[in-house]
Structures are given as structure tokens and as C-alpha cells.
Design a protein around this motif. Structure first.
Motif, short mmCIF file in Angstrom:
data_model
loop_
_atom_site.label_atom_id
_atom_site.label_comp_id
_atom_site.label_asym_id
_atom_site.label_seq_id
_atom_site.Cartn_x
_atom_site.Cartn_y
_atom_site.Cartn_z
N VAL B 305 0.82 -1.21 0.00
CA VAL B 305 0.00 0.00 0.00
C VAL B 305 0.86 1.26 0.00
CG1 VAL B 305 -1.88 -1.17 1.18
CG2 VAL B 305 -0.19 0.06 2.53
N ASP B 306 0.19 2.36 -0.33
CA ASP B 306 0.82 3.68 -0.37
C ASP B 306 0.55 4.36 0.97
OD1 ASP B 306 1.49 6.30 -0.73
OD2 ASP B 306 0.19 6.64 -2.46
N GLY B 307 1.59 4.69 1.70
CA GLY B 307 1.42 5.30 3.02
C GLY B 307 1.63 6.80 3.03
N SER B 308 1.55 7.43 1.86
CA SER B 308 1.93 8.86 1.83
C SER B 308 0.91 9.75 2.54
CB SER B 308 2.14 9.31 0.38
OG SER B 308 0.99 9.07 -0.37
N ARG B 309 -0.37 9.33 2.54
CA ARG B 309 -1.36 10.17 3.22
C ARG B 309 -1.07 10.27 4.72
NH1 ARG B 309 -7.72 8.92 2.60
NH2 ARG B 309 -7.34 9.39 0.42
N ALA B 310 -0.72 9.14 5.33
CA ALA B 310 -0.40 9.15 6.76
C ALA B 310 0.89 9.93 7.03
CB ALA B 310 -0.27 7.72 7.29
N ARG B 311 1.84 9.81 6.10
CA ARG B 311 3.08 10.57 6.29
C ARG B 311 2.80 12.06 6.31
NH1 ARG B 311 5.63 6.85 3.07
NH2 ARG B 311 5.35 8.05 1.17
N LYS B 312 1.86 12.49 5.44
CA LYS B 312 1.59 13.91 5.32
C LYS B 312 0.65 14.40 6.42
CE LYS B 312 -0.38 16.92 1.82
NZ LYS B 312 -1.83 16.66 2.09
N ASP B 313 -0.51 13.75 6.56
CA ASP B 313 -1.54 14.28 7.47
C ASP B 313 -1.31 13.89 8.93
OD1 ASP B 313 -2.53 15.21 5.15
OD2 ASP B 313 -4.37 14.04 5.14
N LEU B 314 -0.80 12.69 9.16
CA LEU B 314 -0.56 12.28 10.54
C LEU B 314 0.87 12.61 10.95
CD1 LEU B 314 -2.08 8.66 10.66
CD2 LEU B 314 -3.21 10.80 11.19
N GLU B 315 1.65 13.06 10.00
CA GLU B 315 3.08 13.28 10.23
C GLU B 315 3.72 12.05 10.85
OE1 GLU B 315 3.25 16.91 12.41
OE2 GLU B 315 2.27 18.01 10.79
N PHE B 316 3.28 10.89 10.34
CA PHE B 316 3.79 9.64 10.87
C PHE B 316 5.02 9.18 10.10
CE2 PHE B 316 4.07 5.05 10.28
CZ PHE B 316 4.44 4.71 11.58
N LYS B 317 6.06 8.88 10.86
CA LYS B 317 7.28 8.34 10.25
C LYS B 317 7.75 7.18 11.12
CE LYS B 317 11.41 10.30 9.56
NZ LYS B 317 11.94 11.27 10.47
N PRO B 318 8.00 6.00 10.54
CA PRO B 318 8.44 4.88 11.38
C PRO B 318 9.80 5.17 12.00
CG PRO B 318 8.63 4.31 9.06
CD PRO B 318 7.92 5.63 9.11
N ALA B 319 9.98 4.72 13.24
CA ALA B 319 11.25 4.96 13.92
C ALA B 319 12.24 3.82 13.67
CB ALA B 319 11.01 5.10 15.42
N PHE B 320 11.71 2.62 13.34
CA PHE B 320 12.58 1.47 13.15
C PHE B 320 12.98 1.36 11.68
CE2 PHE B 320 10.48 0.60 17.08
CZ PHE B 320 11.43 -0.08 17.83
N THR B 321 14.21 0.93 11.44
CA THR B 321 14.66 0.73 10.07
C THR B 321 14.07 -0.57 9.54
OG1 THR B 321 16.60 -0.56 10.67
CG2 THR B 321 16.88 1.84 10.59
#
Lengths: 294, 333
Positions: B305-321
Motif C-alpha cells: 500500500v501507499d502510506g503517503s497520506r499518513a506521512r503527510k496528514d498524521l506526520e507519521f514516520k516509522p522509527a525502526f529501520t
């Protein structure tokens, strides 16, 4: 620990690793120094496992292209014309499709890799049933080929990639001998995407693929029985193409403006212009060649 | 749903609401359903520093901190309403959804679908301003003609090949329906990719723990994994005021299944796909494996899936590599 973590960037072990190494040297032997430099100039975005988000694996591709490169250099001795017209950034390559086996697509891709400046990786839009085929699906995906959904195409164009589309599909690929070099009906999907994403279209004409496997008769009942789009009867038997000489002509980039969701008639008019450009290159290409095999 | 008579009751209980004071936000508690599960406990650990956490689960919670309020109730019980009626609920995080293909369909269907209906309806009745529903990216289903990056608008097709998951789709759909029916509630539906981690025992994590996992010969789809703590961070991000909608939640990227198995040093067994399904189905019937045959689709086709909406609106970025996420299923971590 560090050694263990980076291991997978190095040559894999075992028989598969050795085959991969041998194929890679074959690629470099066929392509020489120049190809090595070209391959080094392609820098797809990749993660620590060596793949881009679509699964394109440059290291794997270096091995996988060896037989295709051999066909390109030694068997079909592909000659390209006008490849310098390819614009930088996103582009749609629209070509005629012929020859029973989709080798024309592979040859255009090799031309873009070996002759275009800068070298480009062509991402073709493969048929939607290809992911159901074992091995083929994996090899194509690692070589940068993507299932032809409009969304995938949009995404790749947004990333500035070169996309290859055969709007005739199997209608062109499997047409019988008497229809050679006559373009079949074009799909409209590529034009919608070009308008929507404001992407230039480069018409491409492939001369020589028609004669690699003349379809003398289409055994339709047999094709239907085994679930193939057609069953061509060819002089050499299907999997073996004749060593014809390929000539690939790249036309002037065409830019279109308009409503991507407009009426089909309007889109058809624009598609017609692309089709005419390809047909006229085909006509000149066929008329100018001295021989089918040389 | 018209519960006008409840409102005065509510306004009496609720302290005068002051938009200016940031404390007012923290005055309300965050209800978490399914808190005793492994992911639930991870979320509680993350939230309980900054929020008043109220748990609902029918299972007792292991290692529960003293100051954490947990109600041992089945979410289908009427008693759950009391938790909401008492007021001071500022958000619901609904993750009390079970997926155990061994249980009879009726059991998990009523628990998931009925349970979701009930708790969401309490949120509307008692004016809970925020609802977060944990769905899953699996609702799209693995299919040969999937886009490489499915967006939130893609149809939810998982049940077309695997009927047992239809309740998970119904939960997701009901949450969306609720979002439109109750614009006054900020509803967020999260669809994370396969959640893995040291504590997680779902099908993908269990599969990756097998010493000799099956693969399907000639198939090597790209997969996406997310660490349990990253998934919880996404739920925390969804609590942010002003956020609503459906979000795919993606971890640190895409990787071929074979690379995941190599990273974990697994010696996989490539099975020819025409016989794998039938064989796995037989093994499943005799209770020799815990994976139903339709899950083989995940080893064959894309469900990324495309997670760009959450990256933008939730400002979500995974902490684990990517590597840390993959290796998180290993025992020592």
C-alpha cells in the motif's frame, strides 16, 4: 555483526550465485566497457536490500539482461535511428507490436539502455495475468517491469520514468502475415495518462520484428483450448524467431493538451495522430531497407 | 441513535469545557478496546505516560500498571456503555478485533462486527470527539492485478478469495460509514501493513518465526512490515485533533519476501503453487498447521500500500529501520 548484516549486498552463495555472476560477466562481455559505465550511471533509488519500491533490482537485472543483450547485439543486430530525440524526464514510448513473441519490447528497452544518452531503464506495463506466472513474474519484477495498471503508470511517470506501451496489445503481436506492418486498433488508455500527467509521447516504429515469426495461420480452436490469445503457425515453430535485422525508429516527441476524461472521439483523434506518426515511420523504414535479414 | 435524553446527563457530568486550556484535552481519558492483547499492551505502555488510559478487554491484562484502569468486559456486553456514560472519554482507540481462523465464524463475526457497532455507537451517544479504528492493509487482499501501491480509495477485495476475513472488512466499512454519519466525531481508520515485533503473534509474525517456512516456487512478492511500536505511534498520531479519514500505515519500506527470509536466516521450502494450496488445506483440516490455505496468496501476490497520506496528514514516520523491523521477530531482538 556488521559483516553479517551487509552480506546480502555481496554475491549470493551457491549455484544461483555462481549463475548470476556468470550471467553478469556475459552481459559485460557483450556490452564492453561502455555498457559497464552506462549501468553505473543508472542509479535507481534502492534500499539496503538492493531493490527500489517496485522491486526493481539493478544487480539482478545486470545478469538477467545477458540473453536479451545477445539477441540485441548478435542475433537481431538492432539498428536505432533518432534515439537522441528522447526527452529527459518522464516519457511514454508508444510502439507497434509484432512478431508473436514480445521481443520488440525487449529490444526497445535494450536500445534505451545501450544507446540513449543518458541511459534509461524502460519500465514496461506488463499484462495483468503475468503475476500469476511463476518465475516469469519474479524475473520481470526484478528487471523493473510493472503490472500495467493506470495507477502504477501514473506513479512511475511522476517519478520521471520512461514507460513503454503497446496500444495494440495482442491484436498487434499475434496478427497474421497478410496484415504485416498494418497497425491494428489502438487502446486509448495511454492517451488518457499522457494528458493527465502532461507526459510527452515518443512514437516508436520497429521494423524487422514482423518477419521474425510470420504467422501463417492462426489456429484459433487450439488457442482457445489452451487459453492463449492465439496459436500462430510459424515456419520455425513458435519459440524460435528468425534472425531478422531489427531497425528501431524513434520519432519526434509529441505533446498533447486536453481533458483526460474527455469523450472517446476526442481522444481517438489524438491517438490517430500518434498512430499516423508510427505508420509513416514504418512505411519509410520498410521501403528503405534492402533486405529483411541484413 | 437519537439519544437526546442522554445529553443533559452528559453535560452535568462533564466539567465546563475550555478550548483555551490545553489541560482540558488531557482531562478526558482514552478508551482502548483489546488492551490485553500484545499490541494493546504496547499501546498502553506508550500512551499511559501522557494520557489517562481506560482499557476494555475480556482477558486480564498481564503486567498492568497500578494506575491503569482496565474493565474486564466482553465488548458485546451492555456494561461497556457505563465506561462511556461516566464521561470524560476524549477518544476511543478500537483495536479489540480478533482474527482467529480456528474459531467458528459466528464467534469472531459477532465479536468483531457487533462489538464495533456497539462501541462506535456509544461514542456518538456520549459525544466522544475522536474515534480511531485499527483496521489492516490486508482488507485490500493480495491479488495478481493489484497496484503496487494501493491507495486508501482502492476497493476492499480481501474476501473475494478468503471469505473468513469478511468481518474485518465489515468493521472497516462500518467505521467509514460512521465517519460520514457522524461528522461531529473525528473518525480515523488506520490500515497498517503486517504488524510484527517481539510480542506479536499474528499470522505474518508467526510465519516469519518458522525455521522452514513455505514459499511458492517462482513467486517472490514485495512485502511491507511495520514494527509493533511504530504501529502504536501511528495510533498515537491519529489522536491529534483535526485529523480524520482513512490512512494506510506503512513501515520503513518494501522488500522482496525472499530478502526477509534471508535476513532471518530461514531455509525456506519452495512449494509448487498448484499443489501447495490443497496440501496446506489438508494439513489445516488435521490441525497440523495454524495457517489456512488462502493465506498463501500473501506469498504469491502483492498486497502493498501507499502510506503517503499518513506521512503527510498524521506526520507519521516509522522509527525502526527496515532491518530492525524484520529482525524484531527474532527472540533476543
Amino acid at each position: 555483526m556488521a559483516g553479517q548484516l551487509t552480506r546480502y549486498q555481496e554475491q549470493p552463495r551457491g549455484i544461483l550465485g555462481r549463475v548470476k555472476g556468470a550471467m553478469q560477466s556475459w552481459t559485460l562481455k557483450l556490452g564492453g566497457n561502455e555498457l559497464e559505465q552506462r549501468l553505473n550511471r543508472i542509479a535507481p533509488p534502492q534500499n539496503e536490500y538492493g531493490v527500489d519500491p517496485f522491486g526493481f533490482d539493478l544487480d539482478f537485472s545486470k545478469a538477467a539482461i545477458a540473453p536479451v543483450l545477445w539477441l540485441y547485439k548478435k542475433y537481431f543486430r538492432v539498428e536505432t535511428h533518432g534515439i537522441e530525440k528522447i526527452p529527459a524526464g518522464r516519457v511514454l514510448l508508444i510502439a507497434n507490436h509484432s512478431g508473436q513473441l514480445p521481443l520488440d519490447g525487449a529490444m526497445i528497452a535494450m536500445a534505451m539502455l545501450c544507446e540513449a544518452d543518458p541511459p534509461r531503464v524502460v519500465r514496461s506495463m506488463v499484462e495483468k495475468w503475468v503475476p500469476t506466472l511463476p518465475f516469469v513474474s519474479t524475473i520481470l519484477a526484478r528487471a523493473g517491469q510493472v503490472v500495467g495498471t493506470p495507477e502504477n503508470c501514473r506513479r512511475l511517470l511522476a517519478a520521471g520514468e520512461a514507460i513503454q506501451v503497446f496500444p495494440e496489445g495482442v491484436r498487434g503481436l499475434n496478427k497474421t502475415w497478410e496484415h504485416r506492418y498494418q497497425l491494428q486498433e489502438f487502446g486509448l488508455g495511454f492517451m488518457r495518462l499522457a494528458l493527465e500527467t502532461n507526459t510527452p509521447i515518443v512514437p516508436v516504429a520497429v521494423v524487422g520484428a514482423e518477419e521474425q515469426a510470420p504467422n501463417l495461420y492462426d489456429l484459433k480452436p487450439l488457442a482457445k483450448l489452451i487459453g492463449f490469445p492465439s496459436f500462430p503457425v510459424t515456419p520455425t515453430g513458435l519459440p524460435i524467431p528468425l534472425p531478422t535485422k531489427y531497425r528501431v525508429f524513434f520519432g519526434e516527441p509529441m505533446r498533447f493538451a486536453g481533458d483526460a476524461n474527455g469523450e472517446d472521439a476526442e481522444l481517438q483523434r489524438k491517438v490517430r495522430q500518434v498512430k499516423d506518426a508510427i505508420q509513416s515511420m514504418l512505411r519509410t523504414g520498410v521501403a528503405q531497407r534492402q533486405h529483411v535479414f541484413w | 441513535m437519537s439519544s437526546g435524553e442522554e445529553i443533559p446527563d452528559f453535560t452535568v457530568e462533564e466539567a465546563p469545557f475550555d478550548d483555551e486550556a490545553p489541560v482540558a484535552l488531557h482531562a478526558g481519558g482514552v478508551v482502548i478496546t483489546g488492551i490485553s492483547g500484545n499490541l494493546g499492551r504496547t499501546l498502553a505502555k506508550l500512551l499511559h505516560k501522557s494520557e489517562r488510559v481506560i482499557g476494555i478487554d475480556r482477558r486480564p491484562m498481564r503486567g498492568k500498571p497500578k494506575d491503569l484502569e482496565v474493565h474486564l468486559i466482553d465488548i458485546r456486553r451492555k456494561k461497556v456503555e457505563d465506561v462511556f456514560r461516566r464521561g470524560h472519554v476524549r477518544a476511543l482507540i478500537h483495536m479489540g478485533i480478533m482474527h482467529d481462523p480456528r474459531l467458528p465464524a459466528r464467534e469472531h463475526h459477532t465479536f468483531n462486527v457487533l462489538g464495533t457497532h456497539l462501541v462506535l455507537d456509544y461514542c456518538a451517544r456520549y459525544h466522544v470527539p475522536k474515534v480511531v479504528v485499527l483496521s489492516s492493509a490486508s482488507v485490500y487482499g493480495p491479488h495478481p492485478d493489484n497496484d503496487n501501491f494501493l491507495t486508501e480509495d482502492s476497493p476492499l477485495m480481501a474476501a473475494s478469495r478468503f471469505a473468513e476475513v469478511r468481518d474485518l472488512i465489515e468493521v472497516d466499512m462500518y467505521a467509514q460509514q460512521f465517519m460520514w454519519r457522524h461528522p461531529e466525531v473525528e473518525t480515523v481508520v488506520l490500515r497498517p501493513v503486517h504488524i510484527v515485533g517481539p510480542d506479536i503473534k499474528n499470522a505474518p509474525a508467526n510465519y516469519l518465526r518458522l525455521a522452514h517456512p513455505w514459499t511458492l516456487a517462482g513467486f517472490d512478492p514485495m512485502v511491507q512490515l511495520i514494527h509493533q511500536e511504530d504501529a502504536c505511534r501511528a495510533m498515537q498520531a491519529a489522536l491529534k485533533p483535526g485529523v480524520r479519514g482513512v490512512f494506510n500505515v506503512v513501515g520503513p519500506g518494501e522488500v522482496p519476501l525472499s530478502a526477509v527470509l534471508r535476513e532471518l536466516n530461514r531455509s525456506s521450502i519452495p512449494m509448487p503453487h498448484p499443489i501447495a494450496r490443497g496440501l496446506l488445506h489438508k494439513l489445516w483440516q488435521y490441525h497440523l498447521v495454524s495457517f489456512p490455505a488462502p493465506e498463501l496468496d500473501y506469498l504469491q501476490f502483492l498486497c502493498t500500500v501507499d502510506g503517503s497520506r499518513a506521512r503527510k496528514d498524521l506526520e507519521f514516520k516509522p522509527a525502526f529501520t527496515l532491518r530492525e523491523t524484520i529482525r524484531s521477530v527474532l527472540p533476543s531482538g
